[in-house]
Design an enzyme around this catalytic site. Structure first.
Site, mmCIF file in Angstrom:
data_model
loop_
_atom_site.group_PDB
_atom_site.id
_atom_site.type_symbol
_atom_site.label_atom_id
_atom_site.label_comp_id
_atom_site.label_asym_id
_atom_site.label_seq_id
_atom_site.Cartn_x
_atom_site.Cartn_y
_atom_site.Cartn_z
ATOM 1 N N SER A 13 0.838 -1.196 0.000
ATOM 2 C CA SER A 13 0.000 0.000 0.000
ATOM 3 C C SER A 13 0.879 1.255 0.000
ATOM 4 O O SER A 13 1.621 1.480 -0.934
ATOM 5 C CB SER A 13 -0.971 -0.053 1.184
ATOM 6 O OG SER A 13 -1.950 0.943 1.105
ATOM 7 N N GLU B 167 -5.574 -5.300 -4.749
ATOM 8 C CA GLU B 167 -5.265 -5.898 -3.455
ATOM 9 C C GLU B 167 -4.877 -7.366 -3.630
ATOM 10 O O GLU B 167 -5.238 -8.013 -4.606
ATOM 11 C CB GLU B 167 -6.459 -5.756 -2.514
ATOM 12 C CG GLU B 167 -6.728 -4.301 -2.147
ATOM 13 C CD GLU B 167 -7.987 -4.114 -1.319
ATOM 14 O OE1 GLU B 167 -8.624 -5.125 -0.954
ATOM 15 O OE2 GLU B 167 -8.328 -2.950 -1.042
ATOM 16 N N HIS C 256 -4.426 -0.644 -3.945
ATOM 17 C CA HIS C 256 -5.869 -0.830 -3.757
ATOM 18 C C HIS C 256 -6.582 -0.381 -5.039
ATOM 19 O O HIS C 256 -7.647 0.238 -4.992
ATOM 20 C CB HIS C 256 -6.378 -0.010 -2.572
ATOM 21 C CG HIS C 256 -5.676 -0.279 -1.282
ATOM 22 N ND1 HIS C 256 -5.963 -1.362 -0.485
ATOM 23 C CD2 HIS C 256 -4.697 0.410 -0.644
ATOM 24 C CE1 HIS C 256 -5.192 -1.328 0.605
ATOM 25 N NE2 HIS C 256 -4.419 -0.279 0.524
#
Length: 289
Positions: free
Chosen positions: A145, A214, A187
């Site tokens: 992330s 993801e 994401h």
């Protein structure tokens, strides 16, 4: 950074915050599913590797660090340390510097990528990471992330998915510059981030954009040879053949025009060469890695 002599490995990961964990950050392992984490351990040299976790991006670094310790222990790792870096002063700590020097793998958590740039960028630890990534064969830098996004030179710092494909939808700042050829977003599918990475490539058309779903990552060898891992996909945005790009002349809030932006949708086992922009797709019957 020239890719010609890079010996280290990067593993950016798209995050996995919604896969079987509670919404509160303290209760979830949003950095990686076990399968991807196992790849990180393998690339670092196995269960005996020295692994350093840096939860700087997180709003709850102690708790997230403990989650990492548990996750790596589950995989049988025996030498895992958390460096709780919250300031530039921490990035000049002699103890922390020595641990970065001796690590086989450094892994950045999710959270806010701007914290990584602020607290680690242009520090001694940052310089060591750059030097070791370039020169140390087998050295791994992984990040999920925010930790993946901070690997870029031109780093996405924020932006509204609701304002997709409009100038001003993306906010940029300088990242760690580990792989300046890329702009990374995470994401990607779940949060509809097509627009902001498109504007990022319009701004920095010499870069290639990687949008990670993801539970998906890439193993990047020698700064150029990329292999997709995990259950999702990586969307590649290649602006090398753009024939029209009006981003520079538009006012904020104006829809953009881009022509001949090349997209590739890559899944597990597929490969991409950052230097040549070539895609190698596995046969349909190939095994999942």
């Amino acid at each position: 950074m020239s890719t010609i002599h890079i010996k280290g490995t990067l593993i950016p990961i798209g995050g996995n915050e919604d896969k079987g964990f509670e919404e509160n950050e303290i209760h979830r392992l949003d950095y990686v599913e076990e399968g991807i984490l196992a790849h990180v351990v393998d690339e670092a040299g196995g269960k005996q590797a020295t692994i350093v976790i840096i939860p700087t991006a997180s709003s709850i670094p102690i708790e997230v660090g403990e989650n990492y310790l548990t996750a790596f222990a589950t995989l049988g790792c025996t030498d895992v340390t958390v460096l709780d870096i919250r300031s530039q002063e921490d990035s000049e700590s002699e103890d922390f510097i020595n641990q970065i020097k001796s690590a086989d793998c450094v892994m950045f958590s999710g959270g806010d990528q701007s914290k990584i740039a602020k607290h680690i960028g242009n520090s001694t630890i940052h310089n060591i990471l750059l030097e070791r990534y370039k020169n140390d064969s087998g050295f791994v830098i992984a990040g999920t992330s925010a930790g993946a996004m901070a690997m870029s030179q031109e780093m996405i710092a924020g932006g509204s998915a609701a304002k997709s494909f409009v100038k001003g939808a993306v906010k940029m700042r300088q990242g760690l510059g580990l792989i300046p050829e890329l702009v990374i977003d995470t994401h990607f599918i779940q949060r509809g981030r097509f627009g902001r990475i498109t504007e990022a490539i319009a701004k920095f058309s010499k870069c290639t954009g990687f949008g990670f779903a993801e539970d998906t990552g890439m193993i990047i060898k020698n700064g150029k040879n990329c292999t997709v891992i995990g259950s999702g996909m990586v969307i590649v945005f290649d602006g090398q053949k753009l024939t029209h790009n009006n981003q520079k002349i538009l006012d904020e809030g104006t829809p953009m025009t881009m022509a001949n932006l090349t997209l590739h949708i890559l899944a597990n086992g597929d490969q991409y060469n950052i230097e040549s922009h070539q895609v190698t797709v596995l046969p349909i019957e190939a095994p999942f890695i």
